[in-house]
Scaffold this motif. Structure first.
Motif, PDB file in Angstrom:
ATOM      1  N   ASP A  58       0.833  -1.205   0.000  1.00 26.06           N
ATOM      2  CA  ASP A  58       0.000   0.000   0.000  1.00 26.06           C
ATOM      3  C   ASP A  58       0.866   1.252   0.000  1.00 26.06           C
ATOM      4  O   ASP A  58       0.622   2.201  -0.760  1.00 26.06           O
ATOM      5  CB  ASP A  58      -0.928   0.020   1.214  1.00 26.06           C
ATOM      6  N   GLU A  59       1.880   1.261   0.866  1.00 27.81           N
ATOM      7  CA  GLU A  59       2.790   2.408   0.950  1.00 27.81           C
ATOM      8  C   GLU A  59       3.497   2.617  -0.392  1.00 27.81           C
ATOM      9  O   GLU A  59       3.590   3.743  -0.889  1.00 27.81           O
ATOM     10  CB  GLU A  59       3.822   2.169   2.054  1.00 27.81           C
ATOM     11  N   HIS A  65       1.060   3.976  -3.043  1.00 30.21           N
ATOM     12  CA  HIS A  65       0.780   5.403  -2.819  1.00 30.21           C
ATOM     13  C   HIS A  65       1.974   6.266  -3.240  1.00 30.21           C
ATOM     14  O   HIS A  65       1.796   7.326  -3.839  1.00 30.21           O
ATOM     15  CB  HIS A  65       0.411   5.670  -1.355  1.00 30.21           C
ATOM     16  N   SER A 119       2.120   6.388  -6.995  1.00 33.14           N
ATOM     17  CA  SER A 119       1.036   7.252  -7.472  1.00 33.14           C
ATOM     18  C   SER A 119       1.374   8.731  -7.261  1.00 33.14           C
ATOM     19  O   SER A 119       1.163   9.564  -8.146  1.00 33.14           O
ATOM     20  CB  SER A 119      -0.255   6.887  -6.751  1.00 33.14           C
ATOM     21  N   ALA A 120       1.913   9.052  -6.082  1.00 33.41           N
ATOM     22  CA  ALA A 120       2.276  10.448  -5.782  1.00 33.41           C
ATOM     23  C   ALA A 120       3.389  10.924  -6.715  1.00 33.41           C
ATOM     24  O   ALA A 120       3.358  12.059  -7.210  1.00 33.41           O
ATOM     25  CB  ALA A 120       2.707  10.578  -4.328  1.00 33.41           C
TER      26      ALA A 120
END
Length: 172
Positions: A127-128, A131, A134-135
């Motif tokens: 998940d980290e 993210h 994506s960022a």
């Protein structure tokens, strides 16, 4: 000036220069006439000239006269344009280097987190990593939008931002 055939004054300068000359010659002529303009030679080539004309009042021995100083500044203007072009290219090189640096950083983030994903670690790490990827992709897209705005002026999305929050987003 009335000795210079109108055909030799560049058509884009003709009205402006003749109006300025007419105003100066009909005024008190305390200040010199100053103008920059283009002349078109019989061969069609343009020359850029700087003209400074002084009114010299007459006296008992000499009638009033005009003293002209006309200087051909064609080569100077060409060199100035070459300098401006070189400065634009230098700026473009600096911008390109900055962009390459920024994209390299974004790709390092993406590839680092993608490598973590490929190792199959725990869900929190996935998940980290997702993210973070994506960022980084969003920052890359934002950089592209800024580049497009720089290249083609268009309406921009102006808004107030919290710099502290922006810095926190960049420092995981």
């Amino acid at each position: 000036f009335d000795k210079v055939p109108l055909g030799t004054l560049h058509e884009l300068d003709r009205d402006r220069v003749l109006r300025a000359w007419s105003t100066w010659i009909s005024g008190d002529r305390a200040e010199p006439f100053r103008a920059g303009y283009r002349l078109v030679g019989t061969d069609g080539r343009e020359s850029r000239l700087d003209d400074v004309t002084f009114f010299v009042p007459g006296d008992d021995e000499l009638p009033p006269m005009l003293q002209r100083h006309v200087r051909d500044v064609t080569r100077e203007r060409q060199l100035e344009e070459q300098l401006r072009q070189a400065q634009r290219l230098d700026l473009l090189g600096r911008v390109a280097a900055g962009i390459a640096h920024d994209f390299n950083n974004l790709l390092a983030v993406i590839s680092g987190y993608a490598a973590r994903l490929s190792t199959g670690r725990a869900c929190e790490t996935r998940d980290e990593s997702g993210h973070a990827i994506s960022a980084a992709a969003e920052r890359g897209a934002s950089l592209v939008r800024q580049l497009l705005a720089f290249a083609r002026p268009q309406p921009t999305d102006s808004r107030v931002v919290d710099l502290n929050e922006l810095v926190r987003q960049f420092a995981p």
